[in-house]
Design a protein around this motif. Structure first.
Motif: not given
Length: 422
Positions: A166-167, A170-172, A175, A196, A200, A203-204, A221
């Motif tokens: 998920k990281a 791009k779904k923190p 994740s 992690l 995240c 990738r964002r 987060y």
């Protein structure tokens, strides 16, 4: 909707092999479930079944000092009909392996192992064969043995893989939820939070989105992770009838090591031998040693947070209180993503030979100690030291290879030349 033929064949073959072993050798799962290399006091399937039995008969599983696993596993397994419990449980573990493999495919297809926001490996050319990475995981003998032994560490491994997948997608938020679940099942994945978060964030930004406030991103987060963990703990509190006794029976066992059942780790023999007056001191030292790597790795390998996660998984497999071969199989699954650095590794043959040596002699030495009575604890502990040595060599060698890869980007004229330590 298009169907990936290679993925379908891979999943079908892996599932068929596991079903064949489950059905063709019905005594094999119970045999493996009792092996100390696969099951530990905090992941044992036999202890889980005992806890489920007590739970379904309205008796607290945490009263007897035997059950040390997360409370939310109890209703999950209690819902399985008793008449088909073994078969449905086998299917559940096969499904978890497939979910792990699918997460690995997502991670491999992201190309994060070689091309990050801050670094691009000169050896990472073209797209990585994600199916080969998943196949290496699904057909790894350690993974298959873990699936047959059915320890609850499979839930932890699955949650870690989903968190990383998920990281990179791009779904923190997802994740952090997955990492909170992994930390809930087993305490140590909480140490993966810093790398992690870095993954995240990279990738964002790498997705050409607005950078925003970096401190605000981390704060948000971290709060999500802590809040998710708190919700899981509250559900556990409600499930156990408004009692917090499960905390000492689950996470307290990780922290204080009251159960010294032999395993492939380094803690059990040491704490059997030391005097009780030094126990608290060395517990602190061992936990400090386990947790101190994450800060230095995040600082030095800031450009490659996925490799920090990979290395931390190896450190867990060596130095955590109750390791098993499932931790090693998870590390090897992530290491397969870095096939481009394998030519830079110098001691591959020695490390692989050491691990094979320990794999073959470990069960033999345990038999000589426990069953034949012709050996003692030193026999088995010595071979676990050899196992840890082999893993340590791979960790050090892979770190050298990644740093050498980075160095050749900074100094391209040194590519292919020998390096001397001064």
């Amino acid at each position: 909707m298009t169907i990936d033929r290679r993925k379908t064949i891979l999943y079908g073959a892996a599932s068929a092999l596991r079903l064949l072993l489950f059905l063709g050798f019905p005594s094999l799962p119970d045999l493996l479930a009792g092996r100390v290399e696969i099951s530990t006091p905090v992941t044992s399937f036999k202890r889980l079944r005992e806890g489920v039995f007590l739970y379904t008969h309205n008796v607290s599983p945490y009263d007897g000092g035997v059950f040390h696993q997360a409370p939310l596993l109890l209703p999950l397994f209690a819902m399985i009909p008793s008449g088909a419990f073994i078969f449905l449980t086998n299917l559940l573990y096969i499904l978890l392996d497939l979910v792990c493999a699918d997460a690995l495919i997502q991670i491999a297809e992201s190309r994060e192992a070689g091309i990050t926001r801050l670094f691009k490996s000169p050896r990472k050319n073209g797209k990585q064969d994600s199916i080969a990475v998943a196949a290496a995981f699904l057909f790894n003998p350690l993974t298959i043995a873990t699936c047959l032994g059915r320890p609850t560490s499979v839930f932890t491994n699955c949650a870690i893989l989903v968190a990383v997948a998920k990281a990179v997608d791009k779904k923190p938020l997802s994740s952090m939820l997955a990492l909170a679940s992994a930390s809930y099942f087993s305490l140590y994945p909480a140490l993966l939070l810093p790398p992690l978060l870095l993954l995240c964030f990279d990738r964002r930004i790498g997705g050409k989105e607005t950078e925003g406030d970096e401190r605000g991103f981390y704060t948000t987060y971290v709060a999500t992770f802590c809040g998710s963990s708190g919700i899981l703990l509250y559900f556990s509190y409600w499930l156990t009838g408004g009692s917090w006794e499960f905390l000492s029976s689950t996470y307290g066992v990780h922290l204080l090591l009251p159960d010294l059942t032999p395993n492939i780790g380094l803690w059990w023999y040491f704490f059997i031998e030391i005097f009780d007056s030094f126990r608290e001191f060395f517990l602190g030292v061992f936990w400090l040693h386990l947790s101190c790597y994450v800060g230095g790795l995040c600082f030095r390998l800031r450009t490659q947070p996925l490799f920090v996660i990979t290395t931390m998984l190896a450190i867990f497999a060596i130095f955590k209180p109750y390791p098993s071969i499932s931790d090693t199989s998870l590390y090897f699954a992530f290491l397969a993503l870095y096939r481009h650095i394998f030519p830079l590794m110098r001691y591959t043959f020695f490390a692989v030979a050491t691990l094979l040596y320990a794999t073959l002699l470990g069960p033999a030495f345990y038999y000589l100690w426990i069953y034949a009575g012709s050996g003692n604890a030193n026999f088995f502990y010595a071979i676990t030291l050899v196992w840890s040595l082999g893993l340590s060599v791979i960790v050090g060698d892979s770190l050298f290879a990644v740093l050498r890869d980075e160095w050749e980007v900074e100094r391209p004229e040194m590519k292919g030349k020998d390096v001397k330590r001064i």
